[in-house]
Enzyme design. Structure first.
Site, PDB file in Angstrom:
ATOM      1  CE  LYS A 114      -4.501   0.892   0.541  1.00  0.00           C
ATOM      2  NZ  LYS A 114      -5.536  -0.084   0.160  1.00  0.00           N
TER       3      LYS A 114
HETATM    4  N1  GLU Z   1      -7.305  -0.067  -3.083  1.00  0.00           N
HETATM    5  C1  GLU Z   1      -8.112  -1.230  -3.222  1.00  0.00           C
HETATM    6  C2  GLU Z   1      -8.223  -1.995  -1.917  1.00  0.00           C
HETATM    7  O1  GLU Z   1      -8.012  -1.468  -0.874  1.00  0.00           O
HETATM    8  C3  GLU Z   1      -7.709  -2.109  -4.384  1.00  0.00           C
HETATM    9  C4  GLU Z   1      -6.325  -2.625  -4.378  1.00  0.00           C
HETATM   10  C5  GLU Z   1      -5.929  -3.283  -5.696  1.00  0.00           C
HETATM   11  O2  GLU Z   1      -6.772  -3.448  -6.560  1.00  0.00           O
HETATM   12  O3  GLU Z   1      -4.754  -3.598  -5.812  1.00  0.00           O
HETATM   13  O4  GLU Z   1      -8.584  -3.152  -1.893  1.00  0.00           O
END
Ligand code: GLU
Length: 424
Positions: A114
């Site tokens: 993240k």
């Molecule tokens: N930001 C989204 C989540 O928290 C998607 C992450 C992604 O698709 O890699 O699940």
């Protein structure tokens, strides 16, 4: 039931603290090597970058960004990049841990990552956002890539952000690399259905938990906090199934109609900011009032830490389905457990996003697009498969839905660590 003596949050809980507590609770039910658990309490690496940006008026500003890599035993790091003024390193680490569990519970071959930039995207023009994104892609280039770490949209970022990111990365690599990010516009390798997917999975899982408790979705009232990409798509999915979505909100407040809102008529916060609280509804409420409405299902789909020790005793919903990442603090979770209110965790409910990201990545590698029908069909299959695995744990152990989901995720991750072993 109103609280007489609300318990207070011991202190402001960071995402990483919440994530660690949840890990420990699941670990207590499993026979997992203590060394593996200790490893999973920490990220593999966290990168901090400085992004210089030339503003439109010619002045220069420095922005701080992070990318946390939590665990990649099951595949490349995967997770969004958010633009938000409250982004911190600890938050990115906690959110990257949740991505590890989310990918494992869905059994997709990714680990957890993240990132974020400490910036309010509302303060930037479109061209400033583009320059910021391109420069960030350049700064992160050594630690990301289609086989190492694949970013995606999150709060404050969208398909356009991913398009700039992919373009900047590809220009540096000297070849078009669509698989470096997911959540792109379909014209450059994005998947149909990706934008709607997190909300759609919240809808699918809500439908399943209602069925589990023998409730008819057509007789169900729902309140949704946040009417952005996740909240709006979840609300519309449930509305289409016949549920009465009685309240939805944006940052400025909530709208309420006891007979059910026409969710297709309310424009989403992403579609036209300000149009949710500005909608002509019978009643308006504050976001806090929305959370304590007497409804069958409450879906917090805005930001983290909104269900806390301060308000968990006042929640009147029968079921909570987490649309946002980390909307419930550990103390609130305990209160819901005591009160017998089932909470379906984020790591499964909104996992449609990363699941369709996986489909997108497969389409990019194979250079072959799937139809929307195929995406939605396969998403449904994957969500039901994950839900079945969680239900088995829920029924065979005396645990919460969250613990059941973590048990499924942690056993897969621990087994992968076990068979791969530790490199000396
Ligand atoms: N930001 C989204 C989540 O928290 C998607 C992450 C992604 O698709 O890699 O699940």
């Amino acid at each position: 039931m109103a609280s007489t003596e609300p318990a207070h949050e011991p202190e402001e809980e960071t995402a990483v603290e919440t994530a660690r507590r949840q890990l420990e609770r699941a670990a207590a039910h499993l026979d997992v090597d203590e060394g593996v658990i200790e490893r999973l309490r920490h990220p593999t690496s966290v990168y901090q970058i400085t992004i210089p940006l030339e503003r439109d008026d010619g002045t220069r500003e420095m922005y701080t960004g992070y990318r946390a890599h939590h665990d990649n035993v099951r595949g490349p790091y995967k997770g969004g990049i958010r633009y938000h003024p409250d982004v911190t390193q600890k938050e990115c680490v906690g959110l990257s841990m949740w991505m590890t569990w989310k990918c494992a519970v869905m059994d997709i071959p990714f680990g957890g990552g993240k990132g974020g930039v400490v910036v309010d995207p509302k303060d930037l023009s479109q061209t400033e956002k583009e320059r910021l994104t391109r420069r960030m892609a350049e700064e992160l280039r050594p630690v990301i890539g289609p086989m190492t770490d694949i970013p995606a949209p999150d709060m404050g970022t969208d398909p356009q952000t991913m398009a700039w990111f992919m373009d900047a990365y590809s220009m540096q690599e000297g070849e078009t690399q669509p698989g470096v990010v997911t959540g792109k516009p379909p014209v450059i390798g994005g998947s149909y259905g990706r934008e709607e997917a997190p909300g759609r999975s919240v809808g699918i899982i809500t439908r399943e938990i209602l069925e589990y408790y023998d409730r008819d979705v057509a007789e169900t009232t729902v309140a949704v906090q946040g009417f952005g990409s996740v909240g709006a798509n979840a609300a519309r999915y449930l509305d289409d199934l016949g549920a009465d979505v009685v309240a939805v909100s944006d940052v400025d407040g909530a709208i309420y109609d006891p007979d059910g809102l026409d969710t297709n008529d309310v424009e989403g916060h992403d579609e036209r900011p300000g149009m949710v609280s500005g909608y002509d509804a019978p009643e308006t409420l504050t976001n806090e009032e929305l959370l304590t409405l007497d409804v069958d299902v409450l879906i917090p789909a805005a930001i983290g830490n909104v269900l806390t020790a301060e308000n968990a005793r006042d929640v009147q919903a029968d079921i909570v389905v987490e649309g946002a990442n980390g909307p419930t603090t550990s103390t609130a979770d305990q209160i819901f457990e005591e009160r017998g209110i089932p909470v379906v965790p984020d790591i499964v409910a909104n996992a449609g996003g990363v699941t369709v990201s996986y489909f997108e990545w497969l389409q990019d590698i194979n250079r072959r697009k799937w139809t929307l029908e195929r995406v939605n069909e396969e998403l449904e299959t994957e969500m039901l498969r994950a839900w079945d695995a969680i239900r088995v744990e829920y029924e065979s152990r005396d645990v919460t839905w969250r613990d059941a989901a973590y048990i499924v995720a942690l056993s897969r991750i621990a087994e992968a660590h076990d068979v791969r072993g530790l490199w000396p």
